[in-house]
Design a protein around this motif. Structure first.
Motif, mmCIF file in Angstrom:
data_model
loop_
_atom_site.group_PDB
_atom_site.id
_atom_site.type_symbol
_atom_site.label_atom_id
_atom_site.label_comp_id
_atom_site.label_asym_id
_atom_site.label_seq_id
_atom_site.Cartn_x
_atom_site.Cartn_y
_atom_site.Cartn_z
ATOM 1 N N SER A 35 0.691 -1.189 0.116
ATOM 2 C CA SER A 35 -0.126 0.036 -0.065
ATOM 3 C C SER A 35 0.965 1.517 -0.113
ATOM 4 O O SER A 35 0.681 2.237 -0.803
ATOM 5 N N ARG A 36 1.957 1.324 0.798
ATOM 6 C CA ARG A 36 2.893 2.384 0.729
ATOM 7 C C ARG A 36 3.553 2.439 -0.757
ATOM 8 O O ARG A 36 3.831 3.568 -1.193
ATOM 9 N N GLU A 37 3.983 1.388 -1.164
ATOM 10 C CA GLU A 37 4.740 1.579 -2.359
ATOM 11 C C GLU A 37 3.692 2.182 -3.555
ATOM 12 O O GLU A 37 4.055 2.964 -4.363
ATOM 13 N N THR A 38 2.453 1.756 -3.437
ATOM 14 C CA THR A 38 1.397 2.314 -4.338
ATOM 15 C C THR A 38 1.179 3.841 -4.232
ATOM 16 O O THR A 38 1.326 4.553 -5.301
ATOM 17 N N LEU A 39 1.168 4.157 -2.910
ATOM 18 C CA LEU A 39 1.071 5.668 -2.590
ATOM 19 C C LEU A 39 2.016 6.297 -3.027
ATOM 20 O O LEU A 39 2.039 7.451 -3.543
ATOM 21 N N LEU A 40 3.329 5.903 -2.678
ATOM 22 C CA LEU A 40 4.661 6.527 -3.237
ATOM 23 C C LEU A 40 4.790 6.838 -4.827
ATOM 24 O O LEU A 40 5.179 7.965 -5.280
ATOM 25 N N ASN A 41 4.480 5.490 -5.442
ATOM 26 C CA ASN A 41 4.612 5.596 -7.025
ATOM 27 C C ASN A 41 3.719 6.783 -7.374
ATOM 28 O O ASN A 41 4.184 7.423 -8.244
ATOM 29 N N THR A 42 2.530 6.584 -7.009
ATOM 30 C CA THR A 42 1.273 7.388 -7.477
ATOM 31 C C THR A 42 1.778 9.011 -7.134
ATOM 32 O O THR A 42 1.482 9.956 -7.723
ATOM 33 N N LEU A 43 2.241 9.187 -5.857
ATOM 34 C CA LEU A 43 2.429 10.514 -5.440
ATOM 35 C C LEU A 43 3.648 11.138 -6.260
ATOM 36 O O LEU A 43 3.435 12.540 -6.630
ATOM 37 N N TYR A 44 4.522 10.488 -6.459
ATOM 38 C CA TYR A 44 5.408 11.033 -7.391
ATOM 39 C C TYR A 44 5.186 11.178 -8.818
ATOM 40 O O TYR A 44 5.514 12.146 -9.428
ATOM 41 N N ALA A 45 4.544 10.036 -9.343
ATOM 42 C CA ALA A 45 4.346 10.270 -10.857
ATOM 43 C C ALA A 45 3.169 11.209 -10.956
ATOM 44 O O ALA A 45 3.134 12.012 -12.146
ATOM 45 N N SER A 46 2.324 11.365 -10.073
ATOM 46 C CA SER A 46 1.223 12.408 -10.385
ATOM 47 C C SER A 46 1.563 13.936 -10.225
ATOM 48 O O SER A 46 0.680 14.583 -10.426
ATOM 49 N N ALA A 47 2.861 14.195 -9.924
ATOM 50 C CA ALA A 47 3.154 15.364 -9.441
ATOM 51 C C ALA A 47 3.098 16.146 -10.895
ATOM 52 O O ALA A 47 3.308 17.365 -10.811
ATOM 53 N N SER A 48 3.391 15.289 -12.001
ATOM 54 C CA SER A 48 3.444 16.142 -13.366
ATOM 55 C C SER A 48 2.210 16.164 -14.194
ATOM 56 O O SER A 48 1.975 16.401 -15.058
ATOM 57 N N GLU A 49 0.963 15.539 -13.619
ATOM 58 C CA GLU A 49 -0.233 15.545 -14.051
ATOM 59 C C GLU A 49 -0.675 16.957 -14.207
ATOM 60 O O GLU A 49 -0.390 18.117 -13.504
ATOM 61 N N VAL A 50 -1.573 16.941 -15.136
ATOM 62 C CA VAL A 50 -2.510 18.440 -15.100
ATOM 63 C C VAL A 50 -4.066 18.035 -14.812
ATOM 64 O O VAL A 50 -4.519 17.499 -15.941
ATOM 65 N N PRO A 51 -4.637 18.502 -13.857
ATOM 66 C CA PRO A 51 -4.026 19.088 -12.742
ATOM 67 C C PRO A 51 -3.086 18.137 -11.987
ATOM 68 O O PRO A 51 -3.402 16.759 -12.118
ATOM 69 N N ALA A 52 -2.261 18.427 -11.056
ATOM 70 C CA ALA A 52 -1.564 17.508 -10.334
ATOM 71 C C ALA A 52 -2.197 16.684 -9.214
ATOM 72 O O ALA A 52 -3.170 17.198 -8.822
ATOM 73 N N TRP A 53 -1.644 15.666 -9.115
ATOM 74 C CA TRP A 53 -1.991 14.599 -8.089
ATOM 75 C C TRP A 53 -3.442 14.044 -7.849
ATOM 76 O O TRP A 53 -3.890 13.387 -6.823
ATOM 77 N N VAL A 54 -3.960 14.204 -8.886
ATOM 78 C CA VAL A 54 -5.589 13.610 -9.076
ATOM 79 C C VAL A 54 -5.380 12.273 -8.803
ATOM 80 O O VAL A 54 -6.273 11.404 -8.225
ATOM 81 N N SER A 55 -4.451 11.787 -9.819
ATOM 82 C CA SER A 55 -4.264 9.835 -9.480
ATOM 83 C C SER A 55 -3.926 9.640 -8.199
ATOM 84 O O SER A 55 -4.319 8.348 -7.601
ATOM 85 N N PHE A 56 -3.160 10.565 -7.408
ATOM 86 C CA PHE A 56 -2.871 10.101 -6.065
ATOM 87 C C PHE A 56 -4.062 10.145 -5.051
ATOM 88 O O PHE A 56 -4.102 9.176 -4.251
ATOM 89 N N THR A 57 -4.919 11.135 -5.348
ATOM 90 C CA THR A 57 -6.081 11.279 -4.356
ATOM 91 C C THR A 57 -6.988 9.924 -4.692
ATOM 92 O O THR A 57 -7.605 9.490 -3.781
ATOM 93 N N HIS A 58 -7.069 9.525 -5.777
ATOM 94 C CA HIS A 58 -7.657 8.156 -6.028
ATOM 95 C C HIS A 58 -7.176 6.935 -5.355
ATOM 96 O O HIS A 58 -7.754 6.259 -4.576
ATOM 97 N N ALA A 59 -5.709 7.011 -5.481
ATOM 98 C CA ALA A 59 -5.123 5.768 -4.794
ATOM 99 C C ALA A 59 -5.314 5.911 -3.363
ATOM 100 O O ALA A 59 -5.492 5.062 -2.735
ATOM 101 N N ALA A 60 -4.974 7.129 -2.951
ATOM 102 C CA ALA A 60 -5.191 7.354 -1.437
ATOM 103 C C ALA A 60 -6.630 6.933 -0.908
ATOM 104 O O ALA A 60 -6.792 6.508 0.366
ATOM 105 N N ARG A 61 -7.583 7.282 -1.627
ATOM 106 C CA ARG A 61 -8.834 6.939 -1.448
ATOM 107 C C ARG A 61 -9.001 5.326 -1.053
ATOM 108 O O ARG A 61 -9.910 5.059 -0.270
#
Length: 345
Positions: free
Chosen positions: A3-29
């Motif tokens: 779970s932490r690895e999933t969160l970390l990978n998504t946190l870093y990868a989604s920093a370049s999204e437009v808008p940023a971090w949307v993928s991370f919010t779904h992973a965190a949820r």
């Protein structure tokens, strides 16, 4: 751990999204089993922030909570019980430049607060969130720099293109796209640049290759070659400057050898709005109209005819312009106008 690895990978990868971090919010949820998740960037205390949400319908409610919540940055996990029974868990961070962000996990009234292991997992994201925040601002700064350059070049009617060593067009600003599509002199054929004649094309390809091979870790502004390309529909050629591609430091070698083309159309005329000249040089409306005509290449006689005034009036206005600008010759006035911000209006 997964779970932490999933969160970390998504946190870093989604920093370049437009808008940023949307993928991370779904992973965190999904990982935390909460009803909603958000990443807020900026300071809550002054109301300057933006957010990414797993559910946009909750944006206003989460923003209102974030703007009113009391917490210290880099102070660990905070828990809040809201009216109506909702539970909010918040992880605020700030990097070395005091740029802040926060992860918000939102649970509705019928949900239970996060468990102790979940809180520990959220708290372990503090340093990764700071690093992701730095990635985000780096990407944003690069994007802003690019937009600033595009705006300056486009408003100044300067074309800029990046080409490979074999003249493949890799990217171009709007002005360059327009010139290559409609301006004549150069065009794109099968993704590569081509001139009107075979001889001009051979010369262009040779200079592009030479400049691309001269690409260095730091830009060399003295290394360039001016070129002109004949056009069937205009006596004036399309003019370009070919330079080595951008500096590639700190890389040891560029990923791909490139050259830069700077394109100008001598036949293109700046707008020279009189209102802009009036504001820049403190001219009256009539004087600004005259300056605009002169900047476009009109003689005093031609300006008088176009403006419908006498030659004496034109001369009187010109003398007034000289006094206001501290310039004593018409040629110096034109030079000042050509070098002013009005060329980008």
């Amino acid at each position: 751990m997964q779970s932490r690895e999933t969160l970390l990978n998504t946190l870093y990868a989604s920093a370049s999204e437009v808008p940023a971090w949307v993928s991370f919010t779904h992973a965190a949820r999904a990982v935390f089993g909460c009803d909603h998740a958000a990443v807020m960037v900026g300071a809550s205390h002054d109301g300057v922030f933006v957010g990414a949400y797993s559910d946009d319908a909750m944006a206003a409610e989460i923003e209102a909570f974030f703007a009113s919540a009391a917490f210290e940055r880099n102070s660990g996990v905070h828990k809040f019980a809201l009216a109506g029974g909702a539970h909010v868990t918040l992880l605020p961070v700030a990097d070395s430049q005091k740029r802040s962000a926060a992860i918000i996990l939102w649970e509705q009234s019928k949900s239970a607060p996060l468990s102790a292991p979940q809180e520990e997992l959220l708290g372990s994201l503090s340093e990764p969130l700071c690093r992701s925040l730095q990635i985000y601002y780096r990407i944003m700064d690069l994007a802003r720099r690019g937009m600033l350059s595009d705006l300056a070049l486009n408003s100044s009617r300067i074309g800029a293109a990046l080409v490979s060593s074999d003249a493949e067009l890799m990217m171009a600003n709007d002005v360059a796209d327009h010139l290559l599509a409609t301006g004549g002199g150069l065009r794109v054929v099968g993704s590569r640049l081509q001139a009107e004649s075979a001889e001009e094309t051979r010369t262009l390809l040779a200079e592009i290759k030479r400049c691309a091979l001269a690409q260095a870790p730091e830009p060399d502004l003295q290394n360039y070659v001016p070129m002109a390309f004949s056009r069937r529909d205009h006596a004036l050629p399309l003019t370009i400057i070919v330079r080595p591609g951008p500096g590639y430091f700190p890389l040891r070698q560029p990923n791909r050898r490139t050259a830069i083309l700077v394109l100008r159309d001598p036949a293109a005329q700046a707008a020279w709005p009189a209102e802009t000249l009036a504001r820049l040089f403190g001219l009256s409306a009539a004087e600004a109209l005259l300056a605009s005509k002169l900047a476009k290449g009109a003689s005093l006689e031609e300006a008088a005819t176009e403006l419908g005034i006498s030659r004496n009036t034109v001369r009187s206005q010109l003398q007034s312009i000289f006094l206001k600008t501290g310039i004593n010759r018409q040629s110096d006035l034109i030079r000042a106008l050509l070098n002013s911000a009005a060329t980008s209006a």
